[in-house]
Motif scaffolding. Structure first.
Motif, PDB file in Angstrom:
ATOM      1  N   THR A  62       0.093  44.461 -22.915  1.00 42.43           N
ATOM      2  CA  THR A  62      -0.376  43.613 -24.009  1.00 42.43           C
ATOM      3  C   THR A  62       0.818  42.848 -24.582  1.00 42.43           C
ATOM      4  O   THR A  62       1.981  43.190 -24.334  1.00 42.43           O
ATOM      5  CB  THR A  62      -1.007  44.456 -25.129  1.00 42.43           C
ATOM      6  N   LYS A  63       0.500  41.819 -25.340  1.00 43.10           N
ATOM      7  CA  LYS A  63       1.566  41.049 -25.985  1.00 43.10           C
ATOM      8  C   LYS A  63       2.384  41.944 -26.909  1.00 43.10           C
ATOM      9  O   LYS A  63       3.619  41.841 -26.965  1.00 43.10           O
ATOM     10  CB  LYS A  63       0.942  39.896 -26.772  1.00 43.10           C
ATOM     11  N   GLU A  64       1.704  42.854 -27.599  1.00 44.22           N
ATOM     12  CA  GLU A  64       2.400  43.754 -28.518  1.00 44.22           C
ATOM     13  C   GLU A  64       3.346  44.682 -27.776  1.00 44.22           C
ATOM     14  O   GLU A  64       4.460  44.956 -28.239  1.00 44.22           O
ATOM     15  CB  GLU A  64       1.366  44.570 -29.311  1.00 44.22           C
ATOM     16  N   GLU A  65       2.929  45.157 -26.591  1.00 45.79           N
ATOM     17  CA  GLU A  65       3.802  46.035 -25.811  1.00 45.79           C
ATOM     18  C   GLU A  65       5.078  45.304 -25.374  1.00 45.79           C
ATOM     19  O   GLU A  65       6.172  45.879 -25.392  1.00 45.79           O
ATOM     20  CB  GLU A  65       3.050  46.562 -24.580  1.00 45.79           C
ATOM     21  N   LEU A  66       4.937  44.040 -24.982  1.00 48.76           N
ATOM     22  CA  LEU A  66       6.120  43.271 -24.585  1.00 48.76           C
ATOM     23  C   LEU A  66       7.054  43.037 -25.775  1.00 48.76           C
ATOM     24  O   LEU A  66       8.283  43.102 -25.647  1.00 48.76           O
ATOM     25  CB  LEU A  66       5.707  41.931 -23.978  1.00 48.76           C
TER      26      LEU A  66
ATOM     27  N   TYR B 177       8.931  42.059 -14.887  1.00 43.42           N
ATOM     28  CA  TYR B 177       8.752  41.281 -16.120  1.00 43.42           C
ATOM     29  C   TYR B 177       9.846  40.241 -16.354  1.00 43.42           C
ATOM     30  O   TYR B 177       9.932  39.650 -17.444  1.00 43.42           O
ATOM     31  CB  TYR B 177       8.713  42.223 -17.335  1.00 43.42           C
ATOM     32  N   GLY B 178      10.684  39.985 -15.351  1.00 40.07           N
ATOM     33  CA  GLY B 178      11.822  39.089 -15.548  1.00 40.07           C
ATOM     34  C   GLY B 178      11.469  37.651 -15.822  1.00 40.07           C
ATOM     35  O   GLY B 178      12.318  36.872 -16.259  1.00 40.07           O
ATOM     36  N   THR B 179      10.228  37.257 -15.565  1.00 34.00           N
ATOM     37  CA  THR B 179       9.813  35.884 -15.860  1.00 34.00           C
ATOM     38  C   THR B 179       9.288  35.732 -17.292  1.00 34.00           C
ATOM     39  O   THR B 179       8.879  34.643 -17.685  1.00 34.00           O
ATOM     40  CB  THR B 179       8.742  35.413 -14.869  1.00 34.00           C
ATOM     41  N   GLU B 180       9.299  36.820 -18.054  1.00 31.57           N
ATOM     42  CA  GLU B 180       8.975  36.745 -19.484  1.00 31.57           C
ATOM     43  C   GLU B 180      10.279  36.457 -20.235  1.00 31.57           C
ATOM     44  O   GLU B 180      11.217  37.268 -20.187  1.00 31.57           O
ATOM     45  CB  GLU B 180       8.364  38.060 -19.982  1.00 31.57           C
ATOM     46  N   TYR B 181      10.351  35.315 -20.932  1.00 28.89           N
ATOM     47  CA  TYR B 181      11.636  34.929 -21.504  1.00 28.89           C
ATOM     48  C   TYR B 181      12.210  35.963 -22.478  1.00 28.89           C
ATOM     49  O   TYR B 181      13.406  36.283 -22.416  1.00 28.89           O
ATOM     50  CB  TYR B 181      11.563  33.558 -22.195  1.00 28.89           C
ATOM     51  N   PRO B 182      11.421  36.539 -23.415  1.00 29.20           N
ATOM     52  CA  PRO B 182      12.009  37.528 -24.324  1.00 29.20           C
ATOM     53  C   PRO B 182      12.610  38.720 -23.575  1.00 29.20           C
ATOM     54  O   PRO B 182      13.646  39.252 -23.978  1.00 29.20           O
ATOM     55  CB  PRO B 182      10.828  37.948 -25.214  1.00 29.20           C
ATOM     56  N   VAL B 183      11.957  39.127 -22.481  1.00 27.34           N
ATOM     57  CA  VAL B 183      12.489  40.229 -21.668  1.00 27.34           C
ATOM     58  C   VAL B 183      13.816  39.814 -21.038  1.00 27.34           C
ATOM     59  O   VAL B 183      14.802  40.556 -21.051  1.00 27.34           O
ATOM     60  CB  VAL B 183      11.464  40.637 -20.584  1.00 27.34           C
TER      61      VAL B 183
END
Length: 910
Positions: free
Chosen positions: A597-601, A647-653
């Motif tokens: 979920t967005k919250e988990e990220l 998850y490397g394509t998620e910018y915050p991650v």
């Protein structure tokens, strides 16, 4: 001529509608080019004197005259300049009654011309003769005399040598100061002089005073001083009179040289003190008087201290201004109080009058610190402005401490609070919070060994009301007094208890203050808090989910400070404990079979931020890692590698993980070398998948740290990340202009700079090298100083590389390989590079970059003289004439050709 006039009118019309941005930019560029053309003189003269021309065209024409006088007089002969003078004088006569914006530009143009035209023998007298005898034209004369000192002393764009400037400024200003003084006095006393004229006279006098040309002593027998003070009684003249009186006082600050005139000024300043009561309902008048009193206080500070019996009324007046309820006026006095406090601090004894003044000032400032009874009456911006201003007032409280002693000031504020608390339920929270804020402001001045005031304050804190604003202020006192608490550790349990209660408060600002207090307590008292670490760990376990991230990260930072004070083995084990808690969360999200979920990220990036801040505080245990950390880098990478793969394509991650890896690189040092090829491989694959610059940033850090290692697998990883990143960047630039990906360009260039210094054997022979060169050139088109610096630094490193001009025989074995890579790239791309360098030089390059550009040009001239000779002429012709006039272009090209010709014998000889 008619065509030029119509073209200007058409271009100006673009601005009157609502056109597209491109049309405005095109019209603006055309008008700027036109202003530098030779046709502009006659065209603007026609526009200015044509009764049918629209007002905006006449304003543009006047502005053009001023611009051309500043920049374009170099090509004109003296007869032409004298004719220009007559043109401007005729225009000034035409517009002597306004509009003011046209009149101002014409006066500025005449002032600039007067500075540059020695053949104009006495401009000031000529202007007086031409415009000073007719009451209708006197305003034009006064405006000219007002702008003349400003233009002469501040317009640094006028091309004069220092000697030319000094000679001309002396003739224009110094030689005419007495004449102008007499003229202004005459006009001021002339029967029927209007308020407008009198205002202009005061403005003109102020201009000459500010320029240092009319000296205060020369006014000793002039009516101008008396008239300036008398004008303060006039509503119409008040503002102009305030400014000129302030200028006058400022020019007498060298008190020993100006005592006779100071003896005239000071009684008149002191005589203004009753006006503070008279004008108490008029903030504008009080503001003007505050400016005068504060200026007098600062200028005559030494006299105040040595002769308080005479000068102390000025201090009293400034104190009244400080007490005025309008908080826009109060800060006018702060500089005076600061400077006076500094002067008092240097004296062995001081008059009780000044001690009383600072005691009163402290009470005044604390009253100003009170929030309004109805805080809801403040808008969001008003509340923010008030909070900001409280910190400014806090600095003035430090001045009070400097004079009175911190202990006395703290005890006085302590008594304010205890007196308020003694009234029970009738006390408002503002009466307690304001002195608490004062205590916090004065905290920077306390003695860590104080045993009088601070213990009373610390004992008081637990008994304060639980109001959120009071608790917030008390927590921030704790955060400011932690150096004192470190010397008095018996207070730590009570402070921890109070801080812990702050985290449980429903008010988020109180939570934040608790986080800050805990951070500073742990930072300054870390050795005393080691035994409390299990308690802090339990606190995180129980309260962690209830804290917002900003507060939680402060707790982790606080814990890291405590860990850093432990013996190494114990510290390593504690850091491992807290780190594993976070890594378990990362692993759990990685193996999760359903989409997050967005919250988990968001939560996982918060966890990573907490780990980052801990590593940032601890930094490193050195090259010899304690047992608890021996294999931790491999364990951590075993968690991060699949996490980034998923998850490397998620910018915050990406952002948070690379930051943690960067601190991990510092923490583990050379122990992490075995996993670096894997790290680099993951960085480049994530960059290919996402285009996020942080992966290049991290790769650059690895190359910077391990670039000198001869490990074959590591150097193969350098090559892989360099070539794959370069190919990815090519594809990105095919889809986006450089302006759209500045962060990627910057981090790529920083990686290249690390390779120049640490891995030239990878950088130069690679097929990616021409790509790297083109990317650096693309970066020169951006208006980003840091990126331009990085690109120029890289390009300079290439053209000045020792392989191109080896100083040893035989050269190092790889130098021929490097040179063979650099030379053809420069020869292919050199013309474009030269164009970009020149365009930036006359365009948007930061001034600090000029030495790098000059170095690159010198090397191009030395190593590629024939090519540079061919590259330059077409490039120079393409430069906009607004940035590089034709004369400058020709001169530059001639200078370069002479320089290259001078190098030719040297090159032949070599």
């Amino acid at each position: 001529m008619a065509n030029n006039v119509q073209a200007v009118l058409s271009a100006l019309e673009v601005f009157s509608g609502a056109p597209e941005k491109a049309a405005i930019e095109q019209a603006n560029t055309w008008l700027q080019d036109f202003q530098h053309s030779s046709e502009a003189w006659s065209t603007c003269n026609v526009l200015l004197l044509s009764p049918d021309a629209p007002l905006h065209a006449k304003i543009f024409a006047a502005q053009t005259f001023r611009t051309k006088v500043t920049y374009d007089l170099g090509d004109m002969s003296t007869p032409d300049l004298l004719q220009l003078r007559e043109t401007l004088l005729k225009a000034l006569e035409t517009y002597n009654a306004g509009p003011r914006n046209i009149l101002l530009q014409l006066c500025l143009a005449l002032a600039g011309l007067a500075l540059q035209l020695p053949a104009w023998e006495d401009p000031v007298q000529d202007m007086i003769d031409a415009f000073g005898r007719n009451p209708a034209t006197v305003p034009a004369l006064l405006l000219f005399l007002t702008v003349l000192p400003e233009e002469v002393t501040t317009n640094t764009k006028i091309p004069l040598t220092d000697d030319e400037y000094k000679e001309r400024a002396s003739k224009l200003l110094t030689a005419n100061a007495n004449k102008v003084t007499d003229l202004l006095a005459m006009y001021l006393q002339a029967p029927g002089a209007s308020f407008a004229i009198q205002t202009q006279i005061f403005n003109c006098l102020g201009s000459w005073l500010a320029a240092g040309e009319i000296v205060a002593m020369s006014l000793l027998n002039s009516p101008l001083i008396t008239y300036s003070f008398q004008a303060l009684s006039s509503d119409e003249l008040f503002d102009a009179a305030v400014s000129v009186v302030c200028d006058l006082i400022h020019e007498t600050q060298e008190v020993e040289d100006n005592m006779p005139v100071i003896e005239v000024i000071v009684p008149q300043v002191i005589a203004l003190k009753p006006k503070l009561a008279e004008y108490k309902d008029d903030p504008d008048k009080i503001r003007g008087l505050a400016r005068i009193f504060a200026e007098a206080g600062e200028a005559y500070r030494s006299l105040l201290l040595h002769h308080p019996e005479t000068f102390f009324p000025i201090v009293e007046a400034i104190g009244e201004c400080s007490a005025y309820p309008d908080l826009d006026i109060v800060p006018i006095t702060f500089s005076f109080w600061m400077r006076l406090a500094q002067s008092i601090g240097k004296k062995t004894s001081v008059s009780p009058l000044f001690l009383d003044a600072y005691r009163a000032l402290m009470g005044v400032i604390i009253r100003h610190l009170h929030f309004p009874a109805d805080t809801a009456s403040l808008t969001g911006q008003e509340a923010e402005n008030f909070r900001s201003f409280r910190h400014v007032m806090g600095d003035t409280l430090k001045d009070c401490c400097y004079v009175l002693g911190t202990e006395k000031c703290l005890l006085a504020t302590y008594e304010m609070i205890t007196n308020a608390l003694s009234r029970g339920q009738n006390v408002s929270w503002q009466e307690i919070e304001a002195p608490l804020f004062a205590m916090r402001s004065m905290g920077a001045e306390i003695d860590p060994n104080d045993d009088q005031a601070v213990p009373k304050i610390m004992d008081l804190i637990p008994s304060l009301p639980a109001h959120p604003r009071v608790r917030y202020a008390a927590l921030l006192i704790i955060s400011r007094y932690t150096e004192w608490i470190n010397k008095h550790p018996s207070y730590i349990p009570y402070q921890l208890q109070y801080i812990s209660a702050g985290f449980e408060d429903a008010d988020q600002e109180v939570n934040a203050a608790a986080g800050q207090a805990l951070k500073y307590l742990c930072q300054d008292c870390r050795r005393h808090l080691v035994e409390f670490l299990p308690q802090l760990h339990s606190f995180l376990a129980n309260m962690g989910n209830k804290l917002v991230q900003d507060d939680k990260v402060q707790v982790y930072e606080a814990i890291a400070y405590v860990i850093s004070a432990m013996p190494m083995e114990q510290a390593a084990q504690s850091l491992r404990t807290f780190s594993l808690d976070i890594l378990e969360h990362v692993h759990a999200l990685t193996v999760k079979t359903t989409p997050p979920t967005k919250e988990e990220l968001i939560n996982i990036t918060h966890d990573l931020e907490n780990l980052e801040v801990m590593l940032g505080v601890v930094q490193s245990f050195g090259e010899h890692l304690p047992a608890a950390c021996q294999n931790a880098h491999q364990e951590a990478w075993a968690v991060f590698d699949p996490f980034l793969g998923k998850y490397g394509t998620e910018y915050p991650v990406c952002d948070r993980t690379t930051r943690v890896l960067r601190f991990g690189l510092t923490f583990f040092g050379s122990a992490a070398l075995p996993i670096m090829p894997l790290v680099l491989s993951r960085m480049v694959s994530c960059f290919e998948a996402s285009g996020f610059s942080s992966y290049l940033w991290m790769a650059g850090k690895v190359i910077g740290r391990f670039g000198n290692e001869e490990n074959p697998s590591l150097r193969a990883a350098f090559k892989e990340v360099y070539e794959r990143a370069s190919n990815k960047l090519v594809s990105m630039l095919q889809e986006n202009p450089p302006q759209m990906i500045p962060d990627v360009l910057e981090d790529y260039l920083q990686m290249l700079l690390q390779m120049v210094n640490n891995a030239p054997d990878v950088l130069f022979p690679s097929p990616a090298f021409p790509i790297a060169f083109r990317v650096a050139m693309a970066a020169l088109t951006l208006v980003h100083s840091d990126i331009v610096f990085a690109a120029l630094d890289f390009l300079r490193s290439l053209v000045t590389h020792d392989s191109l001009n080896p100083t040893t025989e035989p050269p190092p074995p790889k130098f021929p390989i490097y040179a063979a890579a650099i030379k053809p790239v420069v020869e292919r791309q050199g013309q474009e590079l030269t164009g970009l360098l020149l365009a930036g030089l006359v365009g948007d390059f930061p001034a600090e970059s000029i030495p790098m550009v000059v170095t690159i040009f010198r090397v191009l001239a030395l190593l590629w003289p024939t090519q540079l000779h061919a590259w330059l002429p077409p490039i120079i012709q393409q430069l906009p004439s607004t940035s590089a006039p034709e004369q400058v272009k020709s001169s530059f090209l001639a200078d370069v050709n002479r320089y290259v010709s001078g190098l030719a014998p040297m090159i032949t000889h070599n």
